[in-house]
Design a protein around this motif. Structure first.
Motif: not given
Length: 154
Positions: A127-154
């Motif tokens: 299932t991990g490989v399937a998630v990887y394939l769905l996020l990066y191979v079959f479809y282009k990944g969506g927005e990437t959100t960072s907890m650190i950036k959110a905490i620091l307000g960046l």
């Protein structure tokens, strides 16, 4: 053609290596190669830990990648992702207990738990490989959100 993201590719490779070494370890114990089994399962755990370190570091410092596929299948992806995360968490706990019971020579528990743990781990890897394939191979990944950036307000 877009290139694959390096950290998710590396981390997914380590979870696959972990599953392969679990399969080898399972075969070894069926052959009564106990010392080889112990070493192989140790390496399976090391591969899983390396996966987790890369995954957790990437999640903390870079962020999570959202599903970039069609909106009409996003709910199915999300349900599948929750299933995978639940399976991975259960597999990790079972893996730790299996390793500890094996190394502490509590073999009656280990013999019962080991096959269940292996089965869960194989499905976690698949299932991990399937998630990887769905996020990066079959479809282009969506927005990437960072907890650190959110905490620091960046």
């Amino acid at each position: 053609m877009d290139s694959l993201p390096i950290l998710p590719t590396i981390s997914t490779s380590f979870i696959v290596l972990s599953a392969i070494t679990v399969a080898i370890g399972w075969w070894q114990i069926k052959q009564r190669k106990i010392e080889a089994h112990k070493k192989t399962m140790f390496f399976a755990a090391v591969f899983a830990i390396i996966f987790f370190i890369i995954y957790a570091s990437r999640t903390i410092f870079i962020g999570n990648t959202s599903f970039g596929g069609p909106d009409d299948i996003k709910i199915y992806y999300t349900i599948f992702l929750v299933f995978h995360i639940t399976l991975a968490t259960i597999g990790a706990v079972f893996g730790i207990v299996s390793l500890l019971t094996g190394y502490k020579n509590k073999l009656s528990i280990h013999r019962k738990l080991g096959p269940i743990t292996s089965f869960i781990w194989f499905f976690t890897a698949i299932t991990g490989v399937a998630v990887y394939l769905l996020l990066y191979v079959f479809y282009k990944g969506g927005e990437t959100t960072s907890m650190i950036k959110a905490i620091l307000g960046l």
